[in-house]
Structure formats: structure tokens, C-alpha cells
Design a protein around this motif. Structure first.
Motif, PDB file in Angstrom:
ATOM      1  N   PRO A   8     -17.443  47.874  87.177  1.00  0.00           N
ATOM      2  CA  PRO A   8     -16.127  48.506  87.034  1.00  0.00           C
ATOM      3  C   PRO A   8     -15.484  48.292  85.661  1.00  0.00           C
ATOM      4  N   SER A   9     -15.946  47.310  84.879  1.00  0.00           N
ATOM      5  CA  SER A   9     -15.366  47.090  83.547  1.00  0.00           C
ATOM      6  C   SER A   9     -15.616  48.295  82.637  1.00  0.00           C
ATOM      7  N   LEU A  10     -16.609  49.105  82.954  1.00  0.00           N
ATOM      8  CA  LEU A  10     -16.863  50.310  82.160  1.00  0.00           C
ATOM      9  C   LEU A  10     -15.721  51.312  82.285  1.00  0.00           C
ATOM     10  N   GLY A  11     -14.944  51.182  83.327  1.00  0.00           N
ATOM     11  CA  GLY A  11     -13.775  52.045  83.487  1.00  0.00           C
ATOM     12  C   GLY A  11     -12.807  51.897  82.320  1.00  0.00           C
ATOM     13  N   GLU A  12     -12.776  50.715  81.722  1.00  0.00           N
ATOM     14  CA  GLU A  12     -11.900  50.505  80.561  1.00  0.00           C
ATOM     15  C   GLU A  12     -12.381  51.331  79.378  1.00  0.00           C
ATOM     16  N   LEU A  13     -13.698  51.502  79.233  1.00  0.00           N
ATOM     17  CA  LEU A  13     -14.220  52.361  78.167  1.00  0.00           C
ATOM     18  C   LEU A  13     -13.774  53.804  78.378  1.00  0.00           C
ATOM     19  N   VAL A  14     -13.797  54.248  79.621  1.00  0.00           N
ATOM     20  CA  VAL A  14     -13.355  55.608  79.935  1.00  0.00           C
ATOM     21  C   VAL A  14     -11.868  55.747  79.632  1.00  0.00           C
ATOM     22  N   ALA A  15     -11.083  54.752  80.040  1.00  0.00           N
ATOM     23  CA  ALA A  15      -9.645  54.787  79.768  1.00  0.00           C
ATOM     24  C   ALA A  15      -9.364  54.798  78.270  1.00  0.00           C
ATOM     25  N   GLU A  16     -10.119  54.015  77.519  1.00  0.00           N
ATOM     26  CA  GLU A  16      -9.944  53.988  76.063  1.00  0.00           C
ATOM     27  C   GLU A  16     -10.291  55.345  75.448  1.00  0.00           C
ATOM     28  N   ALA A  17     -11.343  55.975  75.927  1.00  0.00           N
ATOM     29  CA  ALA A  17     -11.721  57.303  75.424  1.00  0.00           C
ATOM     30  C   ALA A  17     -10.632  58.326  75.743  1.00  0.00           C
ATOM     31  N   ARG A  18     -10.022  58.205  76.905  1.00  0.00           N
ATOM     32  CA  ARG A  18      -8.919  59.116  77.269  1.00  0.00           C
ATOM     33  C   ARG A  18      -7.710  58.899  76.366  1.00  0.00           C
ATOM     34  N   ARG A  19      -7.395  57.634  76.091  1.00  0.00           N
ATOM     35  CA  ARG A  19      -6.269  57.342  75.194  1.00  0.00           C
ATOM     36  C   ARG A  19      -6.530  57.896  73.796  1.00  0.00           C
ATOM     37  N   LEU A  20      -7.741  57.727  73.313  1.00  0.00           N
ATOM     38  CA  LEU A  20      -8.090  58.224  71.989  1.00  0.00           C
ATOM     39  C   LEU A  20      -7.985  59.749  71.937  1.00  0.00           C
ATOM     40  N   LYS A  21      -8.488  60.418  72.967  1.00  0.00           N
ATOM     41  CA  LYS A  21      -8.399  61.879  73.015  1.00  0.00           C
ATOM     42  C   LYS A  21      -6.937  62.328  73.015  1.00  0.00           C
ATOM     43  N   SER A  22      -6.113  61.641  73.778  1.00  0.00           N
ATOM     44  CA  SER A  22      -4.691  61.972  73.837  1.00  0.00           C
ATOM     45  C   SER A  22      -4.015  61.751  72.485  1.00  0.00           C
ATOM     46  N   LEU A  23      -4.357  60.672  71.821  1.00  0.00           N
ATOM     47  CA  LEU A  23      -3.785  60.376  70.508  1.00  0.00           C
ATOM     48  C   LEU A  23      -4.177  61.444  69.494  1.00  0.00           C
ATOM     49  N   VAL A  24      -5.445  61.825  69.478  1.00  0.00           N
ATOM     50  CA  VAL A  24      -5.910  62.849  68.543  1.00  0.00           C
ATOM     51  C   VAL A  24      -5.230  64.186  68.842  1.00  0.00           C
ATOM     52  N   ALA A  25      -5.101  64.508  70.122  1.00  0.00           N
ATOM     53  CA  ALA A  25      -4.481  65.782  70.509  1.00  0.00           C
ATOM     54  C   ALA A  25      -2.994  65.830  70.139  1.00  0.00           C
ATOM     55  N   SER A  26      -2.341  64.669  70.102  1.00  0.00           N
ATOM     56  CA  SER A  26      -0.910  64.648  69.808  1.00  0.00           C
ATOM     57  C   SER A  26      -0.600  64.592  68.318  1.00  0.00           C
ATOM     58  N   THR A  27      -1.617  64.449  67.513  1.00  0.00           N
ATOM     59  CA  THR A  27      -1.434  64.347  66.069  1.00  0.00           C
ATOM     60  C   THR A  27      -1.461  65.738  65.440  1.00  0.00           C
ATOM     61  N   ALA A  28      -0.566  65.959  64.512  1.00  0.00           N
ATOM     62  CA  ALA A  28      -0.525  67.258  63.827  1.00  0.00           C
ATOM     63  C   ALA A  28      -1.811  67.465  63.029  1.00  0.00           C
ATOM     64  N   PRO A  29      -2.300  68.689  63.018  1.00  0.00           N
ATOM     65  CA  PRO A  29      -3.519  68.941  62.244  1.00  0.00           C
ATOM     66  C   PRO A  29      -3.281  68.723  60.752  1.00  0.00           C
ATOM     67  N   VAL A  30      -4.307  68.299  60.072  1.00  0.00           N
ATOM     68  CA  VAL A  30      -4.238  68.078  58.634  1.00  0.00           C
ATOM     69  C   VAL A  30      -4.726  69.342  57.946  1.00  0.00           C
ATOM     70  N   ARG A  31      -3.950  69.817  57.020  1.00  0.00           N
ATOM     71  CA  ARG A  31      -4.309  71.031  56.275  1.00  0.00           C
ATOM     72  C   ARG A  31      -4.803  70.640  54.884  1.00  0.00           C
ATOM     73  N   ALA A  32      -5.856  71.263  54.473  1.00  0.00           N
ATOM     74  CA  ALA A  32      -6.366  71.026  53.121  1.00  0.00           C
ATOM     75  C   ALA A  32      -5.435  71.707  52.121  1.00  0.00           C
ATOM     76  N   PRO A  33      -5.269  71.107  50.961  1.00  0.00           N
ATOM     77  CA  PRO A  33      -4.432  71.728  49.943  1.00  0.00           C
ATOM     78  C   PRO A  33      -5.009  73.082  49.518  1.00  0.00           C
ATOM     79  N   ALA A  34      -4.127  73.971  49.125  1.00  0.00           N
ATOM     80  CA  ALA A  34      -4.557  75.293  48.661  1.00  0.00           C
ATOM     81  C   ALA A  34      -5.515  75.140  47.489  1.00  0.00           C
TER      82      ALA A  34
END
Length: 85
Positions: A36-62
């Protein structure tokens, strides 16, 4: 499936086990029941996905792509001249 296999599959397929290929999902679910400790890896992956999704996209300079191509062209030695047949 071993722990490292689980971690690799988690990286490749994501934290939603329902989206994993059926064979890998079944193995992962069995491993989660054993360790069951592997569940923490799944939870961490979910948190990371949520963090990435909530971050504004980075635009390359013109003009960045043009500058990269120009620098690459400038650092590439010219091709040798070959006489026409």
C-alpha cells in the motif's frame, strides 16, 4: 511487476490507473494491494499533475526560433565546393 516497474509505468501512463493498458493496470493493482505504500507514489503523481495543470503556460519570446536557426547556421561550417561533372 516490481516496484521499479510500477514507478516506470506511473511515469509513462500517469496517475489514473484506469487509463493504463489492461495488463499493466491489473499488475499494478495487485502490487498496490501487496504494498500500500505505493499509493503515496500515485498520490504524488496526482499532485504533480495538478500543479503542472495549474501553472500558466510559458511562452517563448518573439523571434526565438529565428535566433536559434541563425545561430545554428552561423556555427555550421560551409560545405566544401565540389566541381560539377
Amino acid at each position: 511487476m516490481q516496484r521499479l516497474d510500477f514507478q516506470d509505468a506511473l511515469d509513462r501512463f500517469g496517475a489514473d490507473l484506469g487509463r493504463w493498458p489492461a495488463a499493466e493496470r491489473a499488475l499494478a493493482q495487485a502490487l498496490l494491494r501487496e504494498d500500500p505504500s505505493l499509493g503515496e507514489l500515485v498520490a504524488e503523481a496526482r499532485r504533480l499533475k495538478s500543479l503542472v495543470a495549474s501553472t500558466a503556460p510559458v511562452r517563448a519570446p518573439a523571434g526565438l526560433a529565428d535566433r536559434i536557426v541563425s545561430l545554428a547556421a552561423a556555427s555550421t561550417p560551409p560545405l566544401p565546393r565540389v566541381a560539377s561533372p
